[in-house]
Design an enzyme around this catalytic site. Sequence first.
Site, PDB file in Angstrom:
ATOM      1  NE  ARG A 143      26.122  73.295  57.018  1.00 45.98           N
ATOM      2  CZ  ARG A 143      26.760  72.598  56.116  1.00 45.98           C
ATOM      3  NH1 ARG A 143      27.117  71.330  57.191  1.00 45.98           N
ATOM      4  NH2 ARG A 143      26.821  72.690  55.046  1.00 45.98           N
ATOM      5  CB  CYS A 172      28.953  76.762  55.853  1.00 45.49           C
ATOM      6  SG  CYS A 172      30.395  75.740  56.594  1.00 45.49           S
TER       7      CYS A 172
END
Length: 141
Positions: A108, A110
């Site tokens: 991920r 972000c």
Amino acid sequence: MASTIIKKIISTSMAPRPAAPYNQAIVVDRTVYLSGVLGIDKDTGKLVEGGAIKETVMALQNIKNILAAAGSKIENVIKCTVLLNDINDFAGVNAEYVKVFTSDYPARTCYQVGKLPLGANIEIEVIAVVGDCKTEVVKDE
């Protein structure tokens, strides 16, 4: 002679229709590429009210629905990108994120961006695979 690669365009009424020239998702071979997903209610076509947390819940539901239409599922997500209007929403978004991604988390990224479409607080895009997945954990200790 090279074989033809099939590009499947995914479109489902179980998630908001694109408001610009893109598709909800594309499947190539066994990989699903979702476009960025906002916290839009599919029935109203508008962002849900309540800020980043409520938008996160709706965006994740939309992602599940698009993945299902593509023959995949949330457990098959291998990469996730989360775009935030305000990085201060990070902890609250994570609290909702772990309700959906409960183990074997995808890779991920972000980060905070300058501005999101429709004045959204969050946008999430994912890459997933189609089929059965077996997880192997490799630790270099």
